[in-house]
Design a protein around this motif. Structure first.
Motif, short mmCIF file in Angstrom:
data_model
loop_
_atom_site.label_atom_id
_atom_site.label_comp_id
_atom_site.label_asym_id
_atom_site.label_seq_id
_atom_site.Cartn_x
_atom_site.Cartn_y
_atom_site.Cartn_z
N PRO A 82 46.84 30.74 33.90
CA PRO A 82 47.43 31.28 34.95
C PRO A 82 48.32 30.58 35.91
N GLU A 83 49.13 31.01 36.67
CA GLU A 83 49.93 30.85 37.48
C GLU A 83 49.10 30.96 38.82
N THR A 84 48.91 29.74 39.59
CA THR A 84 48.21 29.99 40.92
C THR A 84 49.28 29.72 41.87
N ASP A 85 48.87 30.66 42.98
CA ASP A 85 49.65 30.12 44.21
C ASP A 85 48.82 29.97 45.15
N ALA A 86 49.10 30.10 46.53
CA ALA A 86 48.29 29.74 47.91
C ALA A 86 47.26 30.72 47.93
N PHE A 87 47.52 31.91 47.69
CA PHE A 87 46.56 33.19 47.82
C PHE A 87 45.46 33.31 46.66
N THR A 88 45.87 33.01 45.42
CA THR A 88 44.88 32.99 44.51
C THR A 88 44.11 31.82 44.24
N ARG A 89 44.43 30.59 44.71
CA ARG A 89 44.07 29.10 44.73
C ARG A 89 42.43 29.59 44.84
N ALA A 90 41.81 29.86 45.79
CA ALA A 90 40.49 30.23 46.02
C ALA A 90 39.88 30.81 44.66
N TYR A 91 40.39 32.05 44.01
CA TYR A 91 40.04 32.47 42.96
C TYR A 91 39.75 31.39 41.79
N TRP A 92 40.81 30.64 41.59
CA TRP A 92 41.02 29.87 40.35
C TRP A 92 40.18 28.72 40.60
N ALA A 139 34.73 26.12 38.77
CA ALA A 139 33.53 25.58 39.20
C ALA A 139 32.37 26.63 38.48
N GLY A 140 32.59 27.56 37.84
CA GLY A 140 31.86 28.31 37.27
C GLY A 140 31.42 29.59 38.20
N ARG A 141 32.11 29.97 39.11
CA ARG A 141 31.79 31.25 39.73
C ARG A 141 33.01 32.36 39.95
N LEU A 142 32.56 33.42 39.91
CA LEU A 142 33.42 34.55 39.91
C LEU A 142 33.67 35.10 41.40
N LEU A 143 34.99 35.18 41.51
CA LEU A 143 35.18 35.77 42.98
C LEU A 143 35.81 37.21 42.97
N ILE A 144 35.44 38.16 43.88
CA ILE A 144 36.32 39.39 44.05
C ILE A 144 36.65 39.48 45.47
N ARG A 145 37.15 40.35 45.93
CA ARG A 145 37.87 40.62 47.18
C ARG A 145 36.86 41.96 47.61
N ARG A 146 36.53 41.97 48.97
CA ARG A 146 35.55 43.02 49.51
C ARG A 146 36.39 43.35 50.93
N CYS A 147 36.64 44.62 50.95
CA CYS A 147 37.18 45.20 52.27
C CYS A 147 36.17 45.48 53.64
N ALA A 148 36.37 44.76 54.80
CA ALA A 148 35.73 45.01 55.66
C ALA A 148 35.74 46.32 56.60
N ARG A 198 37.51 27.48 29.34
CA ARG A 198 38.29 26.11 29.79
C ARG A 198 39.69 26.04 29.20
N GLU A 199 40.63 25.99 29.91
CA GLU A 199 42.14 26.02 29.34
C GLU A 199 42.65 24.57 30.10
N GLY A 200 44.01 24.27 30.06
CA GLY A 200 44.59 23.08 30.38
C GLY A 200 44.43 22.79 31.63
N ASP A 201 44.52 21.50 32.23
CA ASP A 201 44.70 21.38 33.61
C ASP A 201 43.50 21.73 34.39
N GLY A 202 42.20 21.68 33.80
CA GLY A 202 41.08 22.10 34.34
C GLY A 202 40.64 23.60 34.80
N VAL A 203 41.98 24.57 34.34
CA VAL A 203 41.90 25.78 34.86
C VAL A 203 40.60 26.45 33.97
#
Length: 147
Positions: free
Chosen positions: A10-20, A25-34, A123-128
């Protein structure tokens, strides 16, 4: 002729970097609205339910059920051509989020709507690492007489 981009990474950017980074690190993230308290996926900077920008990352349990799938037997696009057959799927996370993914470690004949799944990471290339799902281990406990 231009080569195909590597669709497995995947292409990562500043916003999605936390997700990737979490996936690596073996954790799945989602977004939640406050504002409305609803979860969503794919990651967006606003809530698709109420349009609030008060959203944050949350660790998902990784548990899901299979909503639907299609087994792909032919795909000429790299890197998918080397993976056929594979089960492209939509899963429902226990957090209430529907997610597009792939089911792995499961024979086509074993796929069933509603089957329990758990997240795994390919696991894909470049540690993704890309979240995929596999059948959840049986949670049925045997009584003492069955052992």
């Amino acid at each position: 002729m231009m080569p195909f981009p590597d669709a497995s990474v995947p292409e990562t950017d500043a916003f999605t970097r936390a997700y990737w980074d979490a996936a690596a690190a073996g954790r799945l993230l989602i977004r939640r609205c406050a504002a409305c308290e609803r979860a969503h996926h794919y990651p967006r900077e606003f809530c698709p339910h109420c349009w609030s920008e008060d959203v944050a990352w949350e660790r998902a349990s990784g548990r899901a059920t299979l909503y639907t799938w299609s087994v792909v037997h032919r795909n000429d696009l790299p890197p998918f051509d080397a993976r056929v057959p594979y089960a492209a799927a939509v899963v429902d996370l226990v957090e209430g989020v529907r997610m597009m993914t792939e089911v792995v470690e499961c024979e086509e004949a074993e796929l069933r709507v509603g089957m329990p799944l758990e997240v795994a990471f390919r696991r894909e290339g470049d540690g993704v690492a890309v979240p995929v799902f596999r059948p959840a281990p049986s949670r049925i406990r045997r009584s003492g007489a069955d052992r």
